[in-house]
Design a protein around this motif. Structure first.
Motif, PDB file in Angstrom:
ATOM      1  N   GLN A  65       0.838  -1.198   0.000  1.00  0.00           N
ATOM      2  CA  GLN A  65       0.000   0.000   0.000  1.00  0.00           C
ATOM      3  C   GLN A  65       0.877   1.254   0.000  1.00  0.00           C
ATOM      4  N   SER A  66       1.977   1.186   0.729  1.00  0.00           N
ATOM      5  CA  SER A  66       2.886   2.322   0.811  1.00  0.00           C
ATOM      6  C   SER A  66       3.440   2.694  -0.564  1.00  0.00           C
ATOM      7  N   GLU A  67       3.840   1.694  -1.339  1.00  0.00           N
ATOM      8  CA  GLU A  67       4.393   1.973  -2.664  1.00  0.00           C
ATOM      9  C   GLU A  67       3.328   2.530  -3.604  1.00  0.00           C
ATOM     10  N   ARG A  68       2.108   1.994  -3.514  1.00  0.00           N
ATOM     11  CA  ARG A  68       1.026   2.535  -4.340  1.00  0.00           C
ATOM     12  C   ARG A  68       0.726   3.975  -3.951  1.00  0.00           C
ATOM     13  N   ALA A  69       0.740   4.245  -2.660  1.00  0.00           N
ATOM     14  CA  ALA A  69       0.517   5.615  -2.193  1.00  0.00           C
ATOM     15  C   ALA A  69       1.613   6.548  -2.705  1.00  0.00           C
ATOM     16  N   ALA A  70       2.858   6.074  -2.686  1.00  0.00           N
ATOM     17  CA  ALA A  70       3.971   6.897  -3.167  1.00  0.00           C
ATOM     18  C   ALA A  70       3.789   7.260  -4.636  1.00  0.00           C
ATOM     19  N   LEU A  71       3.375   6.301  -5.443  1.00  0.00           N
ATOM     20  CA  LEU A  71       3.166   6.579  -6.861  1.00  0.00           C
ATOM     21  C   LEU A  71       2.035   7.592  -7.063  1.00  0.00           C
ATOM     22  N   LYS A  72       1.010   7.512  -6.221  1.00  0.00           N
ATOM     23  CA  LYS A  72      -0.072   8.495  -6.287  1.00  0.00           C
ATOM     24  C   LYS A  72       0.442   9.887  -5.874  1.00  0.00           C
ATOM     25  N   VAL A  73       1.313   9.916  -4.899  1.00  0.00           N
ATOM     26  CA  VAL A  73       1.943  11.188  -4.511  1.00  0.00           C
ATOM     27  C   VAL A  73       2.744  11.744  -5.677  1.00  0.00           C
ATOM     28  N   GLY A  74       3.524  10.873  -6.330  1.00  0.00           N
ATOM     29  CA  GLY A  74       4.289  11.323  -7.490  1.00  0.00           C
ATOM     30  C   GLY A  74       3.398  11.881  -8.579  1.00  0.00           C
ATOM     31  N   LEU A  75       2.282  11.220  -8.839  1.00  0.00           N
ATOM     32  CA  LEU A  75       1.329  11.725  -9.836  1.00  0.00           C
ATOM     33  C   LEU A  75       0.730  13.057  -9.398  1.00  0.00           C
ATOM     34  N   SER A  82       2.404  20.814 -13.129  1.00  0.00           N
ATOM     35  CA  SER A  82       1.886  21.096 -14.468  1.00  0.00           C
ATOM     36  C   SER A  82       0.748  22.113 -14.442  1.00  0.00           C
ATOM     37  N   GLY A  83       0.357  22.546 -13.246  1.00  0.00           N
ATOM     38  CA  GLY A  83      -0.694  23.547 -13.126  1.00  0.00           C
ATOM     39  C   GLY A  83      -2.088  22.992 -12.943  1.00  0.00           C
ATOM     40  N   ALA A  84      -2.222  21.675 -12.792  1.00  0.00           N
ATOM     41  CA  ALA A  84      -3.535  21.052 -12.643  1.00  0.00           C
ATOM     42  C   ALA A  84      -3.804  20.805 -11.163  1.00  0.00           C
ATOM     43  N   SER A  85      -4.156  21.855 -10.438  1.00  0.00           N
ATOM     44  CA  SER A  85      -4.287  21.744  -8.989  1.00  0.00           C
ATOM     45  C   SER A  85      -5.466  20.856  -8.576  1.00  0.00           C
ATOM     46  N   ASP A  86      -6.556  20.875  -9.330  1.00  0.00           N
ATOM     47  CA  ASP A  86      -7.699  20.021  -8.970  1.00  0.00           C
ATOM     48  C   ASP A  86      -7.327  18.543  -9.058  1.00  0.00           C
ATOM     49  N   GLY A  87      -6.662  18.173 -10.143  1.00  0.00           N
ATOM     50  CA  GLY A  87      -6.220  16.796 -10.283  1.00  0.00           C
ATOM     51  C   GLY A  87      -5.196  16.426  -9.229  1.00  0.00           C
ATOM     52  N   ALA A  88      -4.319  17.361  -8.902  1.00  0.00           N
ATOM     53  CA  ALA A  88      -3.301  17.104  -7.884  1.00  0.00           C
ATOM     54  C   ALA A  88      -3.943  16.846  -6.530  1.00  0.00           C
ATOM     55  N   ARG A  89      -4.950  17.644  -6.198  1.00  0.00           N
ATOM     56  CA  ARG A  89      -5.604  17.459  -4.898  1.00  0.00           C
ATOM     57  C   ARG A  89      -6.350  16.130  -4.852  1.00  0.00           C
ATOM     58  N   ARG A  90      -6.987  15.758  -5.932  1.00  0.00           N
ATOM     59  CA  ARG A  90      -7.705  14.483  -5.974  1.00  0.00           C
ATOM     60  C   ARG A  90      -6.735  13.312  -5.799  1.00  0.00           C
ATOM     61  N   LEU A  91      -5.610  13.369  -6.498  1.00  0.00           N
ATOM     62  CA  LEU A  91      -4.626  12.292  -6.394  1.00  0.00           C
ATOM     63  C   LEU A  91      -3.978  12.246  -5.007  1.00  0.00           C
ATOM     64  N   HIS A 106      -0.257  15.409   2.262  1.00  0.00           N
ATOM     65  CA  HIS A 106      -0.748  16.584   2.999  1.00  0.00           C
ATOM     66  C   HIS A 106      -0.024  17.849   2.548  1.00  0.00           C
ATOM     67  N   ARG A 107       1.275  17.734   2.313  1.00  0.00           N
ATOM     68  CA  ARG A 107       2.032  18.912   1.886  1.00  0.00           C
ATOM     69  C   ARG A 107       1.561  19.416   0.526  1.00  0.00           C
ATOM     70  N   ILE A 108       1.196  18.508  -0.350  1.00  0.00           N
ATOM     71  CA  ILE A 108       0.662  18.914  -1.649  1.00  0.00           C
ATOM     72  C   ILE A 108      -0.663  19.654  -1.462  1.00  0.00           C
ATOM     73  N   ILE A 109      -1.526  19.116  -0.601  1.00  0.00           N
ATOM     74  CA  ILE A 109      -2.810  19.771  -0.335  1.00  0.00           C
ATOM     75  C   ILE A 109      -2.590  21.149   0.292  1.00  0.00           C
ATOM     76  N   LEU A 110      -1.674  21.256   1.225  1.00  0.00           N
ATOM     77  CA  LEU A 110      -1.396  22.538   1.874  1.00  0.00           C
ATOM     78  C   LEU A 110      -0.819  23.551   0.891  1.00  0.00           C
ATOM     79  N   THR A 111       0.008  23.084  -0.023  1.00  0.00           N
ATOM     80  CA  THR A 111       0.550  23.970  -1.061  1.00  0.00           C
ATOM     81  C   THR A 111      -0.575  24.529  -1.928  1.00  0.00           C
ATOM     82  N   ILE A 112      -1.535  23.687  -2.260  1.00  0.00           N
ATOM     83  CA  ILE A 112      -2.670  24.129  -3.083  1.00  0.00           C
ATOM     84  C   ILE A 112      -3.529  25.128  -2.309  1.00  0.00           C
ATOM     85  N   LEU A 113      -3.814  24.849  -1.051  1.00  0.00           N
ATOM     86  CA  LEU A 113      -4.626  25.757  -0.244  1.00  0.00           C
ATOM     87  C   LEU A 113      -3.954  27.116  -0.101  1.00  0.00           C
TER      88      LEU A 113
END
Length: 279
Positions: A65-75, A82-91, A106-113
Motif C-alpha cells: 500500500q505504501s508503494e502505491r501511495a507513493a506513486l499516487k503522490v508522485g502523480l 503542471s498547473g492542474a491543482s484540482d487533479g493534484a488534490r484528488r490524487l 498533505h504537503r501537496i494539499i497545503l501547497t494548493i490551499l
C-alpha cells in the motif's frame, strides 16, 4: 496605535513564506518501483513522471500500500507542477486513502490551499495533523520548525496576531537572537500589532545593532511615533554611543530626554556645540 505601523500584508517574511517544496531525491534506499518517478520529478520533468507512474501502476503492481501511495503522490506532484491543482488534490486524497500515515500528500494539499489563499483551511488542516507510525522511505515530513512557520504565516494573513506570536516562539524557542533578520522584522511589527512595547524594544535593539545612524533612526522612530518614548530612549542612547558624531541621533536623543524629563542629560548633550537645525 496600528496606524503608525505599515500593516501592508505584502510586507515581511511571513507574508511570503511557503512550505518547502517536496524534493523527490531518488536516494539509494528508495524502493526500486518508485525511483524512476522520483528521478523525473527531481529533474523537473512532470510529464515524464506522469508517464512513468501510470505505466508502473498499470504493468507492475506495487507490492505494498505504501508503494502505491507513493506513486499516487508522485502523480499528484506532477499534476501540481503542471498547473492542474484540482487533479493534484484528488490524487493526493487517493494517496492518503492508501497510506494515511504520511506527510507528502498533505504537503501537496497545503501547497494548493496556500496558492488559493485559503489560509484558514490550510491552518486548520495542518494544526490538526499528526501522522502516526513509521515514516516511509519515500515520505518527506515537515520539521517542527517548518510546521510552526507555516502556521505562523497563515495566522499572519488572518491577522491572528497572538497566534502568530505563539507559533514563532515555538519555532524559535531559544529566543529573539536566533530569528533570521527578516523574521525579526516581522516580530518587530508584530509587537506593535499586539501592543507590546517591551517586545518592540527588544526586537529594535537587535535590529539596530549593525545599522548606520539613518537606518537605526528609522527603526527607533517607529517606537517614538507610537508614543513608546520610554522604551526608545535607552535605545537612542546606545545608538548614539556607537556613533557619537551623528547629529541626527544627538538631536533625537536631546528631544527624547526633554520629553522624558531628563533635562540634565539634555543639557549635557548640547554642550559640545550648537545643534544643526538641518533634518
Amino acid at each position: 496605535m496600528l496606524r503608525k505601523v505599515d500593516t501592508t500584508e505584502s510586507q515581511g517574511f511571513l507574508a511570503h513564506y511557503r512550505i518547502p517544496p517536496l524534493s523527490f531525491v531518488p536516494h539509494a534506499r528508495l524502493p526500486r518501483v518508485i525511483r524512476p518517478v522520483w528521478e523525473a520529478l527531481n529533474a523537473g520533468n512532470p510529464a515524464m513522471a506522469i508517464m512513468r507512474a501510470r505505466h508502473i501502476l498499470l504493468t507492475h503492481q506495487p507490492a505494498t500500500q505504501s508503494e502505491r501511495a507513493a506513486l499516487k503522490v508522485g502523480l499528484a506532484a506532477a499534476e501540481l507542477y503542471s498547473g492542474a491543482s484540482d487533479g493534484a488534490r484528488r490524487l493526493a486524497g487517493h494517496a492518503l486513502d492508501l497510506y494515511p500515515g504520511q506527510w507528502s500528500a498533505h504537503r501537496i494539499i497545503l501547497t494548493i490551499l496556500t496558492a488559493q489563499r485559503a489560509y484558514k483551511a490550510a491552518y486548520m488542516h495542518l494544526v490538526s495533523l499528526a501522522p502516526a507510525g513509521p515514516v516511509p522511505l519515500w515520505d518527506e515530513p515537515l520539521s517542527e520548525q517548518e510546521r510552526h512557520l507555516a502556521l505562523a504565516s497563515w495566522a499572519w494573513h488572518l491577522a491572528e496576531w497572538e497566534t502568530v506570536a505563539h507559533h514563532l516562539q515555538a519555532a524559535y524557542p531559544q529566543g529573539l537572537e536566533t530569528l533570521p533578520p527578516a523574521l525579526l522584522e516581522d516580530w518587530f511589527r508584530l509587537s506593535f500589532y499586539r501592543n507590546q512595547p517591551e517586545e518592540a524594544a527588544a526586537a529594535a535593539a537587535l535590529l539596530i545593532a549593525e545599522r548606520p545612524a539613518q537606518s537605526a533612526d528609522e527603526v527607533l522612530q517607529t517606537l517614538v511615533q507610537c508614543g513608546w518614548t520610554k522604551e526608545a530612549l535607552p535605545l537612542y542612547r546606545t545608538a548614539f554611543a556607537r556613533e557619537p558624531r551623528s547629529e541626527l541621533l544627538r538631536r533625537r536623543l536631546v528631544a527624547l530626554c526633554i520629553r522624558e524629563g531628563k533635562l540634565d542629560e539634555a543639557r549635557a548633550l548640547t554642550q559640545p556645540g550648537a545643534l544643526s537645525l538641518a533634518a
